[in-house]
Enzyme design. Structure first.
Site, PDB file in Angstrom:
ATOM      1  N   HIS A 119     -15.800 -57.133 -20.385  1.00  0.00           N
ATOM      2  CA  HIS A 119     -16.303 -57.029 -19.333  1.00  0.00           C
ATOM      3  C   HIS A 119     -15.648 -56.450 -18.513  1.00  0.00           C
ATOM      4  O   HIS A 119     -14.396 -56.819 -18.514  1.00  0.00           O
ATOM      5  CB  HIS A 119     -16.981 -58.379 -18.858  1.00  0.00           C
ATOM      6  CG  HIS A 119     -17.940 -58.534 -17.634  1.00  0.00           C
ATOM      7  ND1 HIS A 119     -17.465 -58.176 -16.368  1.00  0.00           N
ATOM      8  CD2 HIS A 119     -19.295 -58.375 -17.405  1.00  0.00           C
ATOM      9  CE1 HIS A 119     -18.521 -58.146 -15.637  1.00  0.00           C
ATOM     10  NE2 HIS A 119     -19.417 -58.434 -16.219  1.00  0.00           N
ATOM     11  N   ASP A 196     -11.824 -65.216 -21.268  1.00  0.00           N
ATOM     12  CA  ASP A 196     -12.776 -64.991 -20.543  1.00  0.00           C
ATOM     13  C   ASP A 196     -14.072 -65.998 -21.228  1.00  0.00           C
ATOM     14  O   ASP A 196     -14.436 -65.347 -22.084  1.00  0.00           O
ATOM     15  CB  ASP A 196     -13.547 -63.538 -20.168  1.00  0.00           C
ATOM     16  CG  ASP A 196     -14.644 -63.454 -19.509  1.00  0.00           C
ATOM     17  OD1 ASP A 196     -15.522 -64.293 -19.515  1.00  0.00           O
ATOM     18  OD2 ASP A 196     -14.898 -62.216 -19.604  1.00  0.00           O
ATOM     19  N   GLN A 199     -19.582 -66.294 -21.429  1.00  0.00           N
ATOM     20  CA  GLN A 199     -20.500 -66.398 -22.266  1.00  0.00           C
ATOM     21  C   GLN A 199     -20.388 -67.597 -23.219  1.00  0.00           C
ATOM     22  O   GLN A 199     -21.271 -67.739 -24.280  1.00  0.00           O
ATOM     23  CB  GLN A 199     -20.815 -65.169 -22.996  1.00  0.00           C
ATOM     24  CG  GLN A 199     -20.969 -63.966 -21.820  1.00  0.00           C
ATOM     25  CD  GLN A 199     -22.279 -64.190 -21.331  1.00  0.00           C
ATOM     26  OE1 GLN A 199     -23.276 -64.916 -21.804  1.00  0.00           O
ATOM     27  NE2 GLN A 199     -22.550 -63.329 -20.344  1.00  0.00           N
ATOM     28  N   LYS A 222     -23.962 -69.670 -14.972  1.00  0.00           N
ATOM     29  CA  LYS A 222     -24.411 -69.191 -16.355  1.00  0.00           C
ATOM     30  C   LYS A 222     -24.765 -70.582 -17.337  1.00  0.00           C
ATOM     31  O   LYS A 222     -25.245 -70.328 -18.626  1.00  0.00           O
ATOM     32  CB  LYS A 222     -23.294 -68.289 -17.054  1.00  0.00           C
ATOM     33  CG  LYS A 222     -23.314 -66.713 -16.616  1.00  0.00           C
ATOM     34  CD  LYS A 222     -22.280 -65.907 -17.350  1.00  0.00           C
ATOM     35  CE  LYS A 222     -21.856 -64.766 -16.583  1.00  0.00           C
ATOM     36  NZ  LYS A 222     -23.142 -63.883 -16.448  1.00  0.00           N
ATOM     37  N   CYS A 360     -21.915 -53.851 -17.296  1.00  0.00           N
ATOM     38  CA  CYS A 360     -20.449 -53.853 -16.894  1.00  0.00           C
ATOM     39  C   CYS A 360     -19.788 -53.812 -18.183  1.00  0.00           C
ATOM     40  O   CYS A 360     -18.362 -54.436 -18.096  1.00  0.00           O
ATOM     41  CB  CYS A 360     -20.120 -55.296 -16.114  1.00  0.00           C
ATOM     42  SG  CYS A 360     -21.087 -55.619 -14.551  1.00  0.00           S
TER      43      CYS A 360
END
Length: 406
Positions: A119, A196, A199, A222, A360
Site C-alpha cells: 500500500h 503493516d 489487513q 478496519k 493505493c
C-alpha cells in the site's frame, strides 16, 4: 456467522431498492452496536480530557482510555502497555517509524527492503527515507501468483538490509506473507522489520511476540472500531531510543525556556489531546472480536474467499489476482473489458458495495499489467448468500455490457 449480522445496524437497509450487501470491509469495516454505544456512552457520561484533571469525569475518561490500551496490548500480546502507541491509524504509525526511527538510524549504503505489493502508506515513507538518508530502496521479487518464494526472500536480505517493511496481508492480493520468517532473517543480519497489519489484525490472531516484529501498525476502523484511531506497536527498547515527532502538551515531563524533557512511554508519542472516544471505541471493538474468537473469524474469512473464488471461477471472462490458497479477506478481479468503476456502478445499482480502482497500490497495478481492479472484501458479517448475490450481479453486468458493445 450469519447470527452476527444483526449486530450491525447499517446492514439493515436497502440501497437502490435492494438489501445492502457490503463487500468493502478492506476499505473500512462496519460497526456493531456495542462499539457505537461505547462511543456514545463516553460522550454522555465521561467526556473529559485525560491524564490532566483530578475531577471525576477526568478520572473516568483516563481509566477508559488507558483501559483500552490494555485491551489492545492483550489483543496483540505486546509485552507492556508502554509498547502501545495510539494514533490516527496505520498510515500515521508507519510514518512515525519512518520519521523517528529510520531517518535517524539509516545512512548511505544501507538498504530498505519492501514488496512491490505494498500500500502507498508502506511505500512512500520509505521512498522519502531513502532520499533523505541516502539509503537504497530495494524490492522483494514477487512470484507470478503474488507470493514470496522463501529462498529468494531470504537471499534478498543481506548485511546491508537495515529495514524490512511489509504488509502481513496484501490489501489487493489477499496474500498472507511469511513475516515471522522474514523477521528471523532480518534480525540475523542486524536489521529491523516493520509490519503493516491493517489487513491482518482484523482477520486473524496476531501475536507480536511470536512474530518477533520490531514495529507493527494497524487501524481501528478496519476491525469494527471507529475511524481516526490506530495503533503502533514497537519494542520498548526501540521506542525508548526514538524521539517524538510531534511536540506540545501532555508528551512533556518538564519544560524550560530553552529545553524540554519528554514523558516516558507511551505518552511521549501522544502529544496533545488524544483520540479518547476513538480509543474507547477501539477497546469495545477488541471486546467484540474476542467474544467471537479470532480463529473463528479467520476460518470464516478464508472459507468465504475460497467460496467466492470457486463461484466466480464459474463465470467466463473473470480474471482473479493473487494466490489460490493461503489468502484471506478479499478477492480482487476484473471482468472482461469492463472498467472496474463501471462494474462497481452496476453492482451498486443492485445494492452491492465493492471497491474499484488502484487501491493505493499503483506499482502493484503495473506489475499486474492493469490500470485498476475490482475488489470484494469480506468480514464476519458476510455469508455465502452475499457472494451468490455478487455472482448474480456479475452475470447481469456481463449481459448489460455485452449488449452495449454489440
Amino acid at each position: 456467522m450469519s447470527q452476527y449480522i444483526k449486530d450491525f445496524p447499517i446492514l439493515d437497509q436497502q440501497v437502490n431498492g435492494n438489501p445492502l450487501i457490503y463487500l468493502d470491509s478492506g476499505a473500512t469495516s462496519q460497526k456493531p452496536f456495542k462499539v457505537i454505544e461505547a462511543v456514545e456512552t463516553y460522550y454522555k457520561t465521561m467526556n473529559s480530557n485525560v491524564h490532566r484533571g483530578v475531577h471525576t469525569l477526568g478520572s473516568r475518561a483516563t481509566d477508559a482510555y488507558e483501559g483500552a490500551r490494555e485491551k489492545v496490548r492483550r489483543f496483540i500480546n505486546a509485552g507492556s502497555t508502554q509498547e502501545i502507541i495510539f494514533n490516527r491509524g496505520t498510515t500515521t504509525g508507519l510514518n512515525l517509524v519512518a520519521s523517528s526511527y529510520a531517518r535517524e538510524n539509516l545512512k548511505e549504503g544501507d538498504e530498505i527492503l519492501i514488496s512491490p505489493s505494498e500500500h502507498h502508506s508502506n511505500l512512500i515513507p520509505w521512498q522519502q527515507v531513502a532520499k533523505v538518508t541516502g539509503a537504497t530502496l530495494k524490492y522483494f521479487e514477487l512470484e507470478p501468483d503474488g507470493t514470496l518464494d522463501l529462498n529468494k526472500a531470504k537471499a534478498a536480505i543481506t548485511d546491508r538490509t537495515k529495514l524490512v517493511a511489509i504488509a502481513q496481508v496484501s490489501n489487493v492480493l489477499g496474500t498472507v506473507f511469511p513475516v515471522k520468517e522474514l523477521a528471523g532473517w532480518v534480525h540475523a543480519k542486524g536489521g529491523v522489520i516493520v509490519i503493516d497489519a491493517a489487513q491482518s489484525v482484523p482477520h486473524m490472531k496476531v501475536d507480536v511476540q511470536d512474530l518477533d516484529c520490531d514495529f507493527l501498525a494497524f487501524s481501528g476502523h478496519k476491525m469494527v472500531g471507529p475511524t481516526g484511531i490506530g495503533v503502533l506497536y514497537g519494542k520498548e527498547a526501540l521506542l525508548n531510543a526514538m524521539e517524538p515527532i510531534e511536540f506540545g502538551g501532555e508528551m512533556i515531563s518538564t519544560v524550560g525556556l530553552y529545553d524540554s524533557d519528554w514523558k516516558e512511554l507511551p505518552w511521549k508519542f501522544e502529544g496533545g489531546t488524544p483520540i479518547i472516544a476513538g480509543a474507547v471505541g477501539l477497546g469495545a471493538a477488541v471486546d467484540y472480536l474476542e467474544s467471537i474468537g479470532m480463529d473463528t473469524i479467520d476460518a470464516h474469512d478464508r472459507h468465504l474467499v475460497a467460496y467466492a473464488m470457486e463461484r466466480m471461477g464459474e463465470l467466463e471472462g473473470v480474471s482473479m489476482y493473487g494466490p489460490r490458497k493461503d489468502r484471506t479477506g478479499m478477492v480482487t478481479f476484473n471482468l472482461d473489458t469492463v472498467h472496474p468503476h463501471d462494474l462497481a456502478t452496476v453492482l451498486d445499482a443492485e445494492g452491492i458495495a465493492i471497491r474499484a480502482g488502484h487501491h493505493c497500490c499503483q506499482p502493484l497495478m503495473r506489475w499486474l499489467e492493469v490500470t485498476a481492479t475490482a475488489r470484494a472484501s469480506f468480514y464476519l458479517y458476510n455469508n455465502e448468500s452475499d457472494i451468490d448475490r455478487l455472482v448474480a450481479g456479475l452475470k447481469k453486468a456481463k449481459e448489460y455490457f455485452g449488449n452495449v458493445f454489440r
